[in-house]
Design a protein around this motif. Structure first.
Motif: not given
Length: 546
Positions: A289, A445, A449, A472
């Motif tokens: 990340r 995105t 996730r 992010e």
């Protein structure tokens, strides 16, 4: 707890007086057992005294791996099982895993020969690694990198005596805490009951068969008695405590191995670097990340598991190790954006003196029938990657105990929430066609996730965005969905175990204030309750001083 809400006061009303199976412990093993048992048609209740995945399951290196180093211990069956399970997890939860390269620098001819043989064996044991998987999850064969290729991929690496490197592949598991919960929520959708912040208080064998179980709601103090035909102890480092409540003892002992990780600025490229520490054990430097995870440690822990903490000296020692091993990285305490740790439950014979690093990660499924407790089972030891397999073995034994013809395990094929789609690009295209006005980056995105759960998230309306320090962005819809649908009791549940919102470092005060107010309003918290919840979030970023 301050001021439980009306919904929290009433949440235990659905608990029945009798179940086929009660599962104690809401980590990955308990979650997989709940999912498997529910699919086999059993009525099930899972209770977890803290939050789901708040113990060992949140303390992994965020990898789904075969365990290359276990070949050194000649644990071929464990490695084969892990590699097989790696494939099954990619099949049923492809949104939660992605291929990740691992680079092992080589500094001697002997080491190159030794590791070449290990790579060949690892490749052989994973012969079916891509069978029946979408190309998104395909794992390549290992390769050799020349010295120049190695330094191109890892510029910070110490060049001294470097010959090159081997590069092999396993999976990254970006958010194992959420992944664990998805097994639980999948089971709940099919009729199972599960409660976080619910403690086991009593466990007694009934003369007529089965068990009387006392549970306590940690939010309200409400207590209930219920009965179950079988009980599964999947509490990991607390397993022997549950055995003691029942009064049963075996020749197996639980050894608790403490492991910690730190999250620092980005110091590696796209591959994990595998280094040797001063004592010869391994250290992972993992891209994650837009940050880097460094870990892990492996030391025996002899205190009460409830007294676990991560200390400043432990963090400093870990930073010293990566600074020693990684050449030009000079990490300091102020570089630590986040840290986490936990206890690995290792199973040993009561006479064993083996160290925790060398101890096996094999799992034991124990039925205590021979000790006078038929229907009481424990899942001991093991590793995150093999938890689905452990649950399958456990439920096969329970089928036998109930006198059933062994029912077919469905968890190798049945996707969990989020994993119900074919491929990433196909899912993105479907979402784009359904929501043509949505920003493409936002869709990418959210699909990354949440996988197929994105359909439910985008059914909500939201405009606000919440930027994190790693670059992010989180969106209002996902925050609302998680708060209302994923058993959020405390703010820490959202920050650290469902969303990953707080695990890359502390967000700005403006960002946290807006998110906290949003969640507080959705859940009906009072001002004093929100203040206490925010305090607990802030405490999570502070390590223990020693």
């Amino acid at each position: 707890m301050l001021n439980p809400t009306k919904l929290e006061k009433e949440r235990t009303k659905s608990i029945r007086s009798e179940y086929d199976i009660v599962i104690v412990g809401g980590g990955i093993t308990g979650a997989c057992a709940l999912w498997d048992a529910t699919l086999r048609g059993y009525s099930c209740l899972l209770v977890e005294k803290n939050d789901y995945a708040s113990g060992t399951s949140q303390a992994t290196s965020k990898l789904i791996h075969g365990g290359l180093r276990y070949l050194k211990n000649l644990e071929f069956s464990l490695v084969r099982e892990s590699l097989r399970e790696r494939k099954y997890l990619a099949k049923i939860s492809s949104h939660a895993v992605s291929p990740l390269g691992f680079i092992i620098p080589i500094r001697s001819i002997w080491k190159r020969i030794q590791l070449f043989l290990g790579m060949e064996l690892y490749n052989l044991l994973s012969f079916d690694r891509n069978h029946d998987l979408h190309s998104d999850s395909a794992i390549p064969k290992y390769r050799w990198n020349s010295k120049l290729e190695t330094l191109y991929k890892i510029p910070n690496l110490n060049k001294k005596s470097l010959l090159g490197s081997f590069q092999y592949y396993d999976y990254a598991n970006i958010n194992p805490e959420r992944h664990t919960s998805e097994f639980i929520f999948s089971a709940k959708e099919k009729g199972a009951h599960a409660f976080n912040y619910m403690s086991l208080t009593t466990l007694k064998k009934q003369n007529s068969g089965g068990y009387t179980i006392g549970i306590k709601d940690n939010l309200t103090g409400q207590e209930k008695l219920l009965s179950a035909k079988a009980v599964i102890n999947s509490t990991g480092p607390w397993a022997d405590f549950i055995e003691n409540i029942l009064g049963v003892h075996t020749n197996l002992k639980i050894v608790r191995s403490k492991g910690i990780h730190v999250v620092v600025r980005k110091i590696v490229g796209n591959e994990t670097v595998v280094l040797e520490k001063k004592d010869g054990s391994h250290l992972f430097v993992i891209p994650w990340r837009n940050r880097t995870i460094v870990g892990t440690t492996d030391t025996e822990f002899n205190k009460d598991p409830d007294d676990f903490s991560v200390t400043q000296s432990e963090i400093k020692n870990l930073l010293d190790e990566v600074n020693f091993s990684f050449g030009y990285s000079k990490l300091k305490l102020e570089d630590v954006e986040y840290f986490y740790g936990g206890l690995r439950p290792l199973v040993e014979d009561s006479n064993s003196n083996e160290g925790t690093y060398s101890a096996s990660r094999k799992a034991e499924v124990v039925h205590y029938e021979s000790f006078g407790y038929p229907g009481f089972f424990s899942a001991l030891g093991g590793k995150y990657t093999t938890s689905r397999s452990v649950a399958e073995k456990l439920l096969n034994q329970i089928d036998s105990f109930f006198g059933k013809v062994e029912s077919k395990c469905q968890t190798k094929e049945e996707p969990v929430l989020g994993g119900r789609y074919k491929g990433h690009k196909e899912l993105v295209s479907l979402i784009e066609s359904k929501y043509p006005k949505l920003n493409g980056k936002k869709i990418e995105t959210l699909v990354s996730r949440y996988g197929s759960t994105v359909y439910r998230i985008l059914n909500l309306n939201g405009q606000a965005e919440y930027p994190l320090p790693n670059g992010e962005v989180y969106f209002e819809e996902e925050i609302e969905y998680i708060a209302l649908n994923e058993d959020i009791i405390h703010l820490t549940d959202f920050y650290f175990r469902r969303s990953g919102f707080g695990t890359v470092g502390k967000p700005t005060s403006d960002c946290t204030s807006r998110v906290n107010q949003k969640i507080s309003k959705l859940l009906g918290w009072s001002a004093s309750r929100l203040k206490e919840e925010e305090k607990q979030v802030n405490l999570r970023y502070k390590w223990a001083l020693d």
